[in-house]
Design an enzyme around this catalytic site. Structure first.
Site, mmCIF file in Angstrom:
data_model
loop_
_atom_site.group_PDB
_atom_site.id
_atom_site.type_symbol
_atom_site.label_atom_id
_atom_site.label_comp_id
_atom_site.label_asym_id
_atom_site.label_seq_id
_atom_site.Cartn_x
_atom_site.Cartn_y
_atom_site.Cartn_z
ATOM 1 N N GLN A 7 28.368 2.717 -19.114
ATOM 2 C CA GLN A 7 27.299 3.454 -18.435
ATOM 3 C C GLN A 7 26.896 4.677 -19.261
ATOM 4 O O GLN A 7 27.744 5.480 -19.650
ATOM 5 C CB GLN A 7 27.760 3.887 -17.028
ATOM 6 C CG GLN A 7 26.689 4.564 -16.200
ATOM 7 C CD GLN A 7 25.507 3.651 -15.873
ATOM 8 O OE1 GLN A 7 25.685 2.494 -15.521
ATOM 9 N NE2 GLN A 7 24.302 4.172 -16.018
ATOM 10 N N LYS A 51 25.371 -1.911 -9.440
ATOM 11 C CA LYS A 51 25.488 -3.049 -10.362
ATOM 12 C C LYS A 51 26.636 -3.968 -9.935
ATOM 13 O O LYS A 51 26.501 -5.195 -9.931
ATOM 14 C CB LYS A 51 25.705 -2.550 -11.805
ATOM 15 C CG LYS A 51 24.445 -1.937 -12.423
ATOM 16 C CD LYS A 51 24.733 -1.205 -13.725
ATOM 17 C CE LYS A 51 23.473 -0.519 -14.235
ATOM 18 N NZ LYS A 51 23.709 0.377 -15.385
ATOM 19 N N ASP A 104 23.832 -5.376 -22.191
ATOM 20 C CA ASP A 104 22.706 -4.429 -22.196
ATOM 21 C C ASP A 104 21.779 -4.678 -23.394
ATOM 22 O O ASP A 104 20.711 -4.072 -23.485
ATOM 23 C CB ASP A 104 23.227 -2.976 -22.260
ATOM 24 C CG ASP A 104 23.321 -2.335 -20.877
ATOM 25 O OD1 ASP A 104 22.533 -2.728 -19.993
ATOM 26 O OD2 ASP A 104 24.167 -1.438 -20.690
#
Ligand code: NDP
Length: 295
Positions: A98, A54, A121
Site C-alpha cells: 500500500q 481491498k 498493481d
C-alpha cells in the site's frame, strides 16, 4: 444535468460477479483459491481503509487474502525480506504494497523487489515495459477501470482524441500507454486513440482540453476542470478523489460540467470502485499464470 451518468458502482458489481464465477471455476479445476498478500507500513487511516476494502472485495468473490502490517519505522531491509518471503511463497499469487510508504523507505526499490508475476498493481518495470509494448501481463488497475467504464458503456475509444490531464506513474502515464495501443485486450475499439498527455507544465491547457472527445482528469485538485475547459458533448472521466469540507469531490466541477458533457463519471461511485475490481482481476490472472493455467 444533461450528461449520461457513467455509474462505476453498478459496473463494478457486474464485473465482480463475473470474476467470482471465474474464481469458482478455477477452484473447481485446480483446487486453488487465488491469494492476495497486502503489506501496510504504518498507521495512516486512509491506507487502513483502502486495505480493508481491498481485502473485503477479495473475500466476496472467492479470493483469499493475507495481511502483513508493519511498523511505521520498519527498516528497508526488513520490508525487502518480507517481500522476498512472499515472492517465494507458492500459496501467494499477488502482492500489494500500500502506497504511500513512509519517507525513509525507497518506494521504487520496494516495488521493484516484487516478483513481476505477482505484481498485481502493474508497477514493476517489467510489467510497465510489457504494457508499453502492447503485450500486457497485467493492466494497471485505475487506467483499466477507466477503459472498462468507457468500453462497457458503449463509448468507442478508437480514433478519438483523448486528453489526459495528469502524468503520474499510477494513472496518467499507464493510461496513455493503454489508450495508444493498436489493439486492446479489453475489447474492440477500446484503444487506438490519439492521446494528448497534459501536466503542470502544459501551456494553454484549456485550448487542449477543449479539443478532447474524451477528457480524463487525474490531477488531484478539487474541481479543477471547469465547464469552460470542456467541449460540449465530450465524455468526461474523473479519476480524482479529493476530501474537502463538504465531503469527497473529484477533479471535475461535476455540476457545471454535467450540463455540457454527453457522459460523465460521478465521484464517488465512478472510477474508484473499478480500481479495486481490476485489482481482483489481476490477482486472478496472476494465480492462473503461476499455476500454469494461462488463459
Ligand atoms: P499525482 O499527484 O501523482 O499526479 C498529478 C498529476 O497532475 C501530475 O502529473 C501533475 O503534473 C498534474 N497536475 C497538477 N496540477 C496541474 C495543473 N494545474 N495543470 C495540469 N496538470 C496538473 O496524482 P495521482 O495521479 O496519483 O492521482 C490523481 C488523482 O487521482 C488524485 O486525486 C488521486 O486521489 C486520484 N486517484 C484515484 C484513484 C481511483 O481509484 N479513483 C486511484 C489513484 C488516484 P506534474 O507531473 O507536472 O507535477
Amino acid at each position: 444535468m444533461t450528461a449520461r451518468l457513467l455509474d462505476g458502482k453498478t459496473l463494478a458489481e457486474t464485473i465482480r460477479g463475473e470474476l467470482a464465477v471465474e474464481a469458482e471455476r478455477l477452484f473447481a479445476r485446480t483446487s486453488v483459491r487465488p491469494c492476495l498478500a497486502t503489506i501496510l507500513v504504518g498507521d495512516d487511516p486512509a491506507s487502513h481503509v483502502y486495505i480493508r476494502n481491498k481485502r473485503a472485495a477479495c473475500e466476496k468473490i472467492g479470493i483469499t487474502s493475507r495481511h502483513l502490517p508493519l511498523a511505521a519505522d520498519v527498516s528497508a531491509a526488513r520490508l525487502l525480506t518480507e517481500i522476498e518471503r512472499l515472492n517465494a511463497d507458492r500459496e501467494v499469487h499477488g502482492i500489494l504494497v500500500q502506497l504511500p510508504l513512509p519517507e525513509h523507505l525507497p518506494t521504487q526499490a520496494v516495488l521493484d523487489a516484487i516478483d513481476p508475476r505477482k505484481d498485481v498493481d502493474a508497477f514493476h518495470p517489467t510489467n510497465v515495459g510489457l504494457l508499453s509494448q502492447g503485450r500486457p501481463r497485467f493492466l494497471p488497475c485505475t487506467p483499466h477501470g477507466c477503459v472498462q467504464l468507457l468500453h462497457r458503456n458503449g463509448i468507442e475509444i478508437a480514433g478519438k482524441h483523448v486528453v489526459v490531464v495528469g502524468r503520474s506513474d499510477i494513472v496518467g502515464k499507464p493510461l496513455a500507454s493503454m489508450l495508444i495501443q493498436k489493439h486492446s485486450t479489453v475489447g474492440p475499439n477500446a484503444a487506438d486513440a490519439t492521446v494528448t498527455l497534459c501536466h503542470s507544465r502544459t501551456r494553454d491547457l484549456t485550448q487542449l482540453t477543449r479539443q478532447a472527445d474524451i477528457l480524463i482528469a487525474a490531477i488531484g485538485r478539487p474541481e479543477f476542470i471547469r465547464a469552460a475547459m470542456v467541449r460540449p458533448g465530450a465524455v468526461v472521466v474523473d479519476v480524482g478523489i479529493n476530501r474537502i469540507d463538504r465531503g469527497l469531490v473529484g477533479d471535475v466541477a461535476f455540476d457545471e460540467v454535467a450540463e455540457i458533457a454527453s457522459a460523465i463519471t460521478p465521484v464517488p461511485g465512478g472510477v474508484g470502485p473499478l480500481t479495486v475490481t481490476m485489482l481482483l482481476a489481476n490477482t486472478l490472472t496472476a494465480a492462473r499464470e503461476i499455476i500454469g493455467e494461462v488463459a
